[in-house]
Write an enzyme that holds these catalytic residues in place. Structure first.
Site, short mmCIF file in Angstrom:
data_model
loop_
_atom_site.label_atom_id
_atom_site.label_comp_id
_atom_site.label_asym_id
_atom_site.label_seq_id
_atom_site.Cartn_x
_atom_site.Cartn_y
_atom_site.Cartn_z
N CYS A 148 0.77 -1.11 -0.15
CA CYS A 148 -0.01 0.05 0.27
C CYS A 148 0.92 1.11 -0.03
O CYS A 148 0.83 2.09 -0.98
CB CYS A 148 -0.95 0.03 1.31
N GLU A 174 4.17 1.24 2.14
CA GLU A 174 5.20 0.95 2.98
C GLU A 174 6.42 1.28 2.31
O GLU A 174 6.89 0.64 1.55
CB GLU A 174 5.01 -0.45 3.27
#
Length: 846
Positions: free
Chosen positions: A433, A435
């Site tokens: 997502c 990170e």
């Protein structure tokens, strides 16, 4: 003119895109059958060699599929956008869903009867042998109770393989798989026979050689298939294309690439094989523009239009990858999310601007293909050219939810704070997502768990109880708290308790993967597994982390501030009155929604409901008629005109009127900041079995909707079971002072400590960003947010009515792509409750 517009994709790209859009996702059985055969044949061998033999079996026997029109080849499944099953990680949930997976709420897949039979037969081997079985055996009952009560879940790696990694694609492009094997042989020659780990290292090296030899054969099988198709192809243009594909596949990825076309094909084989080896999602291409650009520069003969078409074809192939998850996880990851994050821009390792021609070609490909994958991202820093940022904003205006934007000025020091060198921190990419990680040197275990901060607050307000059961420690009755210090002390104690069991659960799963499913193929492409002679899952990476993520931060912050403001400062209600209202869900049915002034019903719905009520009883009593109409429309009782619900209504209105996070109000924003920090500080106290640190993130995927169902009414006025705020975003409809004020609030959170990533969603009306002025204002908003030290932001640019129309007539909006959380998805395939959550987000204008 700042606006440049976008060229049109080729007819080939449009045909390939339509095949993806029209595909029905299937579950296939070939990989499950092959891996089961491999494990039966290797009983008694060490785990790393069993994994190598499994990879060998799969790479050598998985069906070879070349689809019509393809220029880049290599497929995981026979059918487009379908999925294989990996029973070595978990399998029982698949069998339970044989009859329901095709009709479930989120991410349905078709399973033909013959496929179900083949899977069932394969599954008979696996009871007691999976990573999930081993992880569960390690886990305490307390940790399992926390999971069952909705405090957290570790389902991502519990059910599937390890992902969230970015490997060294550039190494393969330069030296090929043959070069990787040579590197392993050289490492073996330098081994010290006196080293107590000599045997384990030798097994690892042998496993890598087995896996990479089979991977070379995988590509050669595609070369043979392309030649076979060419011999039977009547169209001379397609025949020439197939012959070129055969030539490419016979050269790469066995050897280094010599042309840009070969580099594209080599990249895709790596991406494809990583997906086949393990069922882990978020296998992210990372800094695509950095490792691909040298091959574009060196290829003096390639036509730039053809080069763009090749990149477009890679974008299509990324959408061909799909995953199935258990029914609950599918709701958390709604939208067939695979999270292949591809990042461009930012800085070089030396701190210079990294933007190049490929960076812009990736934006053009996104505009051409307009599909959910890849999860396209850009890096922004003070040296980012305005032209690059304006172009990215122009892509955002297409309404696809990409590119997501990341701030080097926060992420680089955040990674340094975790022990990453400056040189490596500058070379970060985004996986999953949101990170950040140093590419091809990190085993980050990002997305290791969803942690429900709002649920911990609910438990705090109930003296450690959840659903009447004593789940957490006894920290005092809410009504006995004398001041905010008492509340914070209780919240801190509950947080410490639940984070402890979160860590335990994560480490149990981590240990299980290291023991049962070390992965030789991916390990050889992450530093320094070859140098250390151990797999990624056993600590072979240079940087090792575990990253669980929180959600419900805004709900928690607003709730704590509502208590502070209304009880202890203004003294408008007592703790006892608030507790009574919360226990009663403010007088409304649990699972229902609050009535709004005038309702959210269309005129047609109201007339239809009135006709239905009148035809059934003919009543003309106004109050009775109102109640019956409300009940018909909403499926719940209308709010009473008097009695106890009036008292609760007044309390809820008071709480609703409290200042909320998202409006640049320091008093409120600092409370949200402290609530997030209580979680983050607790997480970073722990280490994992690979010797790395836990680091917190704040992002939800779409779990804020799913796990909102586990949370009772909150002091911010939220009803029981309603969705929670997503990521670090304000609660929907509460950020009423415009996008800059909302961004300023979000920037006040300590993004540096949340080094596993934070996620901020904003939603704009298309008209707000129109024209050159709109682009300039949009870019200025991003720059301002990043100057205030926000980490990440992403945008939906779409009006509410379009989304409502898509709900009513999905067949007319099959190509509508929206940003869900750290990923985009086709709007029409999302569960309605996730669609509603997106619709409810505040529509901003500049």
């Amino acid at each position: 003119m700042i606006e440049k517009g976008f060229s049109k994709p080729t007819d080939r790209v449009m045909r390939l895109k339509n095949e993806i859009l029209n595909a029905k996702p299937y579950v296939e059985s070939e990989r499950a059958v092959l891996v089961t055969e491999a494990y039966k044949e290797t009983e008694g061998l060490p785990a790393i060699l069993r994994r190598a033999k499994a990879a060998e079996k799969i790479f050598n026997n998985l069906p070879v599929t070349i689809r019509n029109d393809e220029l880049i080849v290599g497929a995981i499944t026979k059918n487009p956008r379908s999925t294989e099953i990996c029973p070595e990680f978990s399998f029982d949930w698949v069998e339970k869903e044989f009859d329901t997976m095709a009709t479930r709420l989120a991410d349905p897949f078709l399973i033909p009867k013959e496929t179900a039979k083949e899977l069932h037969d394969a599954f008979l081997y696996w009871p007691g042998k999976t990573t999930s079985d081993l992880a569960s055996s390690y886990m305490s009952q307390e940790a399992k109770d926390c999971i069952a009560s909705g405090v957290f879940t570790v389902g991502n790696y519990f059910y599937g393989g390890v992902g969230h990694v970015c490997v060294d694609y550039g190494k393969v492009l330069k030296i090929g798989f043959r070069g990787v094997i040579t590197e392993v042989v050289q490492a073996m020659e330098k081994m010290d026979r006196m080293d107590p780990d000599y045997i384990k290292k030798q097994q690892f090296y042998n496993a890598v050689i087995i896996a990479y030899t089979a991977a070379i054969n995988f590509a050669h099988r595609y070369a043979a298939k392309a030649l076979e198709l060419a011999q039977n192809e009547a169209n001379p243009t397609r025949k020439a294309e197939l012959l070129q594909i055969a030539q490419n596949c016979s050269r790469v990825p066995e050897n280094g690439a010599t042309t840009f076309y070969e580099a594209c094909q080599s990249f895709w084989f790596v991406q494809c094989l990583l997906q086949i080896e393990s069922s882990g999602h978020s296998i992210s291409p990372g800094r695509f523009d950095q490792y691909m650009y040298p091959f574009l520069c060196a290829d003096k003969s390639i036509d730039k239009g053809f080069a763009q078409e090749l990149v477009d074809c890679i974008w299509i192939k990324l959408n061909d990858v799909n995953k199935t998850r258990d029914e609950v996880s599918a709701q958390a990851f709604a939208g067939y999310a695979v999270f292949q994050n591809l990042c461009v821009g930012g800085q070089t390792e030396s701190g210079l601007d990294a933007t190049n021609e490929i960076s812009y070609m990736c934006m053009e490909a996104t505009a051409h293909v307009r599909l959910p994958a890849p999860s396209f991202s850009i890096r922004v820093w003070q040296g980012t050219p305005d032209d690059f940022l304006h172009r990215a904003c122009e892509v955002v205006r297409l309404g696809l939810g990409v590119p997501a934007m990341y701030n080097d000025e926060v992420i680089v020091p955040a990674l340094q704070n975790r022990g990453v060198t400056l040189h490596d921190a500058r070379n970060y990419g985004i996986v999953g997502c949101v990170e950040p990680q140093c590419i091809h040197k990190t085993e980050g275990w990002h997305d290791a768990a969803f942690f429900n901060v709002a649920k911990v607050l609910e438990i705090t307000l109930n003296n450690g109880k959840a659903g009447g059961k004593q789940l957490g420690p006894v920290t005092g009755e809410f009504t006995s708290f004398r001041n905010m210090d008492d509340l914070y002390a209780a919240f801190q104690k509950q947080m410490a308790y639940f984070v402890h069991y979160l860590v335990e659960a994560d480490n149990c799963v981590d240990l299980a993967h290291g023991e049962r499913c070390p992965l030789p193929f991916v390990s050889a492409l992450v530093d320094d597994c070859i140098g250390r002679g151990k797999s990624l899952q056993e600590g072979g990476a240079i940087y090792n982390f575990t990253g669980p993520q929180a959600f419900g931060v805004a709900d928690t912050g607003d709730s704590v501030y509502a208590i502070q403001k209304n009880v202890f400062e203004d003294k408008k209600i007592t703790l006892a009155e608030m507790k009574e209202a919360l226990d009663a869900n403010f007088g409304l049915p649990v699972g229902g929604s609050a009535p709004s002034a005038g309702g959210d019903f269309t005129e047609e719905q109201v007339f239809a409901a009135v006709r239905k009520v009148l035809s059934s009883n003919g009543s003309m009593d106004v109050s009775a008629l109102k109640g019956e109409v409300y009940r018909t429309l909403s499926g719940q009782a209308a709010p009473a005109a008097g009695g106890s619900s009036t008292k609760y209504d007044a309390i809820r209105r008071l709480l609703d009127a409290s200042p909320a996070f998202g409006n640049d109000i320091d008093d409120v924003d600092m409370v949200a900041r402290e609530c997030a920090l209580i979680y983050c500080r607790e997480v970073e106290k722990y280490t994992n079995p690979r010797g790395g640190q836990f680091q917190a993130g704040i992002y939800p995927v779409s779990a804020n909707v799913l796990f909102g169902k586990d949370v009772a009414a909150l002091p911010d006025g939220r009803l029981a079971k309603a969705p929670l705020a997503d990521g670090v975003s304000p609660r929907p409809g509460q950020d009423v002072k415009g996008p800059t004020a909302a961004a300023n609030s979000v920037a006040k959170l300590d993004h540096f400590i949340a080094s596993n990533g934070t996620l901020y969603n904003q939603k704009f009306l298309p008209s707000a960003l129109a024209g050159d002025a709109g682009l300039q204002n949009f870019a200025s908003l991003v720059r301002s947010y990043f100057d205030h030290k926000g980490m990440h932001v992403q945008f939906n640019v779409i009006d509410r009515q379009t989304l409502l129309d898509a709900q009513l007539e999905p067949e007319k909006h099959n190509d509508l792509v929206v940003r869900v959380a750290g990923y985009s998805a086709q709007f029409v395939v999302l569960a309605k409750e996730v669609q509603d959550d997106i619709i409810s987000r505040t529509e901003q204008t500049l």
